[in-house]
Design a protein around this motif. Structure first.
Motif, PDB file in Angstrom:
ATOM      1  N   VAL A  71       0.847  -1.202   0.000  1.00 39.33           N
ATOM      2  CA  VAL A  71       0.000   0.000   0.000  1.00 39.33           C
ATOM      3  C   VAL A  71       0.879   1.249   0.000  1.00 39.33           C
ATOM      4  CG1 VAL A  71      -1.676   1.350   1.341  1.00 39.33           C
ATOM      5  CG2 VAL A  71      -1.979  -1.132   1.092  1.00 39.33           C
ATOM      6  N   ALA A  72       1.847   1.281   0.894  1.00 41.84           N
ATOM      7  CA  ALA A  72       2.722   2.459   0.990  1.00 41.84           C
ATOM      8  C   ALA A  72       3.510   2.671  -0.294  1.00 41.84           C
ATOM      9  CB  ALA A  72       3.673   2.301   2.180  1.00 41.84           C
ATOM     10  N   ARG A  73       4.043   1.607  -0.854  1.00 43.99           N
ATOM     11  CA  ARG A  73       4.838   1.723  -2.082  1.00 43.99           C
ATOM     12  C   ARG A  73       3.973   2.258  -3.229  1.00 43.99           C
ATOM     13  NH1 ARG A  73       6.784  -2.988  -2.094  1.00 43.99           N
ATOM     14  NH2 ARG A  73       5.111  -3.947  -3.288  1.00 43.99           N
ATOM     15  N   HIS A  74       2.756   1.746  -3.351  1.00 46.31           N
ATOM     16  CA  HIS A  74       1.881   2.207  -4.433  1.00 46.31           C
ATOM     17  C   HIS A  74       1.579   3.701  -4.290  1.00 46.31           C
ATOM     18  CE1 HIS A  74      -1.149   1.749  -7.598  1.00 46.31           C
ATOM     19  NE2 HIS A  74      -1.774   2.717  -6.937  1.00 46.31           N
ATOM     20  N   ILE A  75       1.220   4.124  -3.093  1.00 45.15           N
ATOM     21  CA  ILE A  75       0.908   5.548  -2.887  1.00 45.15           C
ATOM     22  C   ILE A  75       2.152   6.399  -3.100  1.00 45.15           C
ATOM     23  CG2 ILE A  75       0.211   7.250  -1.139  1.00 45.15           C
ATOM     24  CD1 ILE A  75      -1.854   5.131  -0.172  1.00 45.15           C
ATOM     25  N   ASN A  76       3.300   5.963  -2.605  1.00 47.32           N
ATOM     26  CA  ASN A  76       4.547   6.710  -2.810  1.00 47.32           C
ATOM     27  C   ASN A  76       4.893   6.826  -4.287  1.00 47.32           C
ATOM     28  OD1 ASN A  76       5.222   7.379  -0.146  1.00 47.32           O
ATOM     29  ND2 ASN A  76       6.155   5.387   0.200  1.00 47.32           N
ATOM     30  N   ASP A  77       4.674   5.757  -5.040  1.00 49.93           N
ATOM     31  CA  ASP A  77       5.072   5.735  -6.448  1.00 49.93           C
ATOM     32  C   ASP A  77       4.101   6.470  -7.375  1.00 49.93           C
ATOM     33  OD1 ASP A  77       7.303   4.256  -5.764  1.00 49.93           O
ATOM     34  OD2 ASP A  77       6.516   2.354  -6.542  1.00 49.93           O
ATOM     35  N   PHE A  78       2.809   6.455  -7.041  1.00 50.76           N
ATOM     36  CA  PHE A  78       1.828   6.920  -8.011  1.00 50.76           C
ATOM     37  C   PHE A  78       1.021   8.145  -7.601  1.00 50.76           C
ATOM     38  CE2 PHE A  78       2.485   2.419  -8.994  1.00 50.76           C
ATOM     39  CZ  PHE A  78       2.933   2.548 -10.301  1.00 50.76           C
ATOM     40  N   TRP A  79       1.055   8.528  -6.341  1.00 55.66           N
ATOM     41  CA  TRP A  79       0.304   9.715  -5.925  1.00 55.66           C
ATOM     42  C   TRP A  79       1.222  10.923  -5.925  1.00 55.66           C
ATOM     43  CZ3 TRP A  79      -3.775   8.958  -1.535  1.00 55.66           C
ATOM     44  CH2 TRP A  79      -4.682   7.955  -1.919  1.00 55.66           C
ATOM     45  N   GLU A  80       0.772  11.982  -6.567  1.00 55.65           N
ATOM     46  CA  GLU A  80       1.560  13.208  -6.610  1.00 55.65           C
ATOM     47  C   GLU A  80       1.590  13.839  -5.209  1.00 55.65           C
ATOM     48  OE1 GLU A  80      -1.893  16.349  -7.934  1.00 55.65           O
ATOM     49  OE2 GLU A  80      -0.470  15.667  -9.441  1.00 55.65           O
ATOM     50  N   PRO A  81       2.559  14.735  -4.961  1.00 58.93           N
ATOM     51  CA  PRO A  81       2.684  15.345  -3.632  1.00 58.93           C
ATOM     52  C   PRO A  81       1.394  15.983  -3.115  1.00 58.93           C
ATOM     53  CG  PRO A  81       4.632  15.834  -4.916  1.00 58.93           C
ATOM     54  CD  PRO A  81       3.652  15.153  -5.854  1.00 58.93           C
ATOM     55  N   ARG A  82       0.640  16.654  -3.979  1.00 60.22           N
ATOM     56  CA  ARG A  82      -0.603  17.295  -3.540  1.00 60.22           C
ATOM     57  C   ARG A  82      -1.580  16.261  -2.990  1.00 60.22           C
ATOM     58  NH1 ARG A  82      -5.289  17.762  -6.293  1.00 60.22           N
ATOM     59  NH2 ARG A  82      -4.216  17.031  -8.151  1.00 60.22           N
ATOM     60  N   MET A  83      -1.672  15.113  -3.628  1.00 59.70           N
ATOM     61  CA  MET A  83      -2.563  14.046  -3.153  1.00 59.70           C
ATOM     62  C   MET A  83      -2.093  13.507  -1.801  1.00 59.70           C
ATOM     63  SD  MET A  83      -3.164  11.989  -6.725  1.00 59.70           S
ATOM     64  CE  MET A  83      -4.225  10.724  -6.053  1.00 59.70           C
ATOM     65  N   ARG A  84      -0.778  13.338  -1.670  1.00 54.09           N
ATOM     66  CA  ARG A  84      -0.249  12.831  -0.388  1.00 54.09           C
ATOM     67  C   ARG A  84      -0.425  13.861   0.726  1.00 54.09           C
ATOM     68  NH1 ARG A  84       5.229  11.879  -1.060  1.00 54.09           N
ATOM     69  NH2 ARG A  84       5.182  12.500  -3.229  1.00 54.09           N
ATOM     70  N   ARG A  85      -0.334  15.157   0.405  1.00 51.02           N
ATOM     71  CA  ARG A  85      -0.604  16.184   1.423  1.00 51.02           C
ATOM     72  C   ARG A  85      -2.039  16.066   1.918  1.00 51.02           C
ATOM     73  NH1 ARG A  85       3.176  19.356  -1.248  1.00 51.02           N
ATOM     74  NH2 ARG A  85       1.723  20.118  -2.815  1.00 51.02           N
ATOM     75  N   HIS A  86      -2.982  15.919   1.004  1.00 49.94           N
ATOM     76  CA  HIS A  86      -4.390  15.765   1.387  1.00 49.94           C
ATOM     77  C   HIS A  86      -4.602  14.463   2.158  1.00 49.94           C
ATOM     78  CE1 HIS A  86      -5.690  19.357  -0.595  1.00 49.94           C
ATOM     79  NE2 HIS A  86      -5.300  18.930  -1.785  1.00 49.94           N
ATOM     80  N   PHE A  87      -3.909  13.416   1.744  1.00 55.71           N
ATOM     81  CA  PHE A  87      -3.994  12.134   2.452  1.00 55.71           C
ATOM     82  C   PHE A  87      -3.581  12.313   3.912  1.00 55.71           C
ATOM     83  CE2 PHE A  87      -1.627   8.410   3.976  1.00 55.71           C
ATOM     84  CZ  PHE A  87      -2.637   7.456   3.971  1.00 55.71           C
ATOM     85  N   PHE A  88      -2.470  12.993   4.143  1.00 56.91           N
ATOM     86  CA  PHE A  88      -2.004  13.185   5.520  1.00 56.91           C
ATOM     87  C   PHE A  88      -2.932  14.104   6.317  1.00 56.91           C
ATOM     88  CE2 PHE A  88       2.041  11.391   4.004  1.00 56.91           C
ATOM     89  CZ  PHE A  88       2.185  10.418   4.978  1.00 56.91           C
TER      90      PHE A  88
END
Length: 91
Positions: A37-54
């Protein structure tokens, strides 16, 4: 649609996507689930998406599966967004 509705819809979509990724990796051996799960999100989600995720995780992670919540500590935090140039802020 108002700005608040747009934000809520975006969060709902991120939660759905993260849980969908977790459902896929749930079929794998336990030791591969969190990392997958972590690898997929790290590899395919852009920084803006990961900011919203957090933002969702830090607000308690409502709607996120336990597997996604466990994987959150393995997901790279993106740097804060760069500030807008002064000319753009004045508008």
């Amino acid at each position: 649609m108002s700005h608040d509705e747009d934000v809520a819809a975006g969060k709902t979509k991120l939660i759905y996507m993260a849980n969908q990724i977790a459902r896929f990796f749930a079929s794998m051996p336990r030791e591969e689930q969190v990392e997958g799960v972590a690898r997929h999100i790290n590899d395919f989600w852009e920084p803006r998406m990961r900011r919203h995720f957090f933002e969702i995780v830090e607000a308690g992670g409502e709607g996120l599966s336990p597997l996604v919540m466990e994987a959150a500590s393995h997901i790279r935090r993106p740097p804060p967004p760069e500030p807008l140039p002064a000319a753009a802020q004045a508008q």
